[in-house]
Design a protein around this motif. Structure first.
Motif, PDB file in Angstrom:
ATOM      1  N   CYS A  30       5.698  -7.433  -2.464  1.00 57.33           N
ATOM      2  CA  CYS A  30       6.750  -6.450  -2.771  1.00 57.33           C
ATOM      3  C   CYS A  30       8.095  -6.854  -2.170  1.00 57.33           C
ATOM      4  N   GLU A  82      -0.308  -2.715  -7.072  1.00 57.47           N
ATOM      5  CA  GLU A  82       0.210  -3.310  -5.835  1.00 57.47           C
ATOM      6  C   GLU A  82       1.455  -2.564  -5.370  1.00 57.47           C
ATOM      7  N   TYR A  86       2.022  -0.336  -1.976  1.00 55.45           N
ATOM      8  CA  TYR A  86       3.151  -0.594  -1.071  1.00 55.45           C
ATOM      9  C   TYR A  86       3.904   0.713  -0.786  1.00 55.45           C
ATOM     10  N   THR A  90       4.104   2.476   2.899  1.00 56.53           N
ATOM     11  CA  THR A  90       5.420   2.696   3.492  1.00 56.53           C
ATOM     12  C   THR A  90       5.635   4.170   3.811  1.00 56.53           C
TER      13      THR A  90
END
Length: 101
Positions: A30, A82, A86, A90
């Motif tokens: 990312c 994906e 991410y 986060t």
């Protein structure tokens, strides 16, 4: 309030190229993506109830690419999983930091 002053520097012919780069960025951990948080506020008293996690992508020489240009495209690929992971990692990490402050 967030304004995109350094808007995307590409034309219709390079749109496919930037989508390939964004896709590769997802596969590279990312890279270039970041999450911003938009508060969710009660209209009655202004109390913050939570926050919405908003994904962004910025990389030179393209600048900030609005999510409306890449989310729909990524949703049709396995790379979206994906990116979603991410975003979740986060957001959870940010919430954990706030909880411990």
């Amino acid at each position: 309030m967030l304004f995109f002053n350094d808007m995307v520097l590409f034309n219709d012919t390079s749109h496919i190229d930037i989508m390939k780069i964004i896709h590769q960025s997802v596969l590279n951990g990312c890279d270039g993506f970041f999450v911003e948080f938009q508060p969710i506020v009660k209209a009655q008293d202004g109390e913050i109830m939570g926050a919405e996690a908003l994904v962004r992508w910025k990389k030179e020489p393209f600048g900030a690419v609005p999510p409306g240009l890449f989310i729909d495209w990524l949703e049709d690929t396995p790379a979206m999983y994906e990116l979603e992971n991410y975003i979740m990692r986060t957001a959870i990490s940010a919430a954990d930091e706030d909880w411990h402050d």
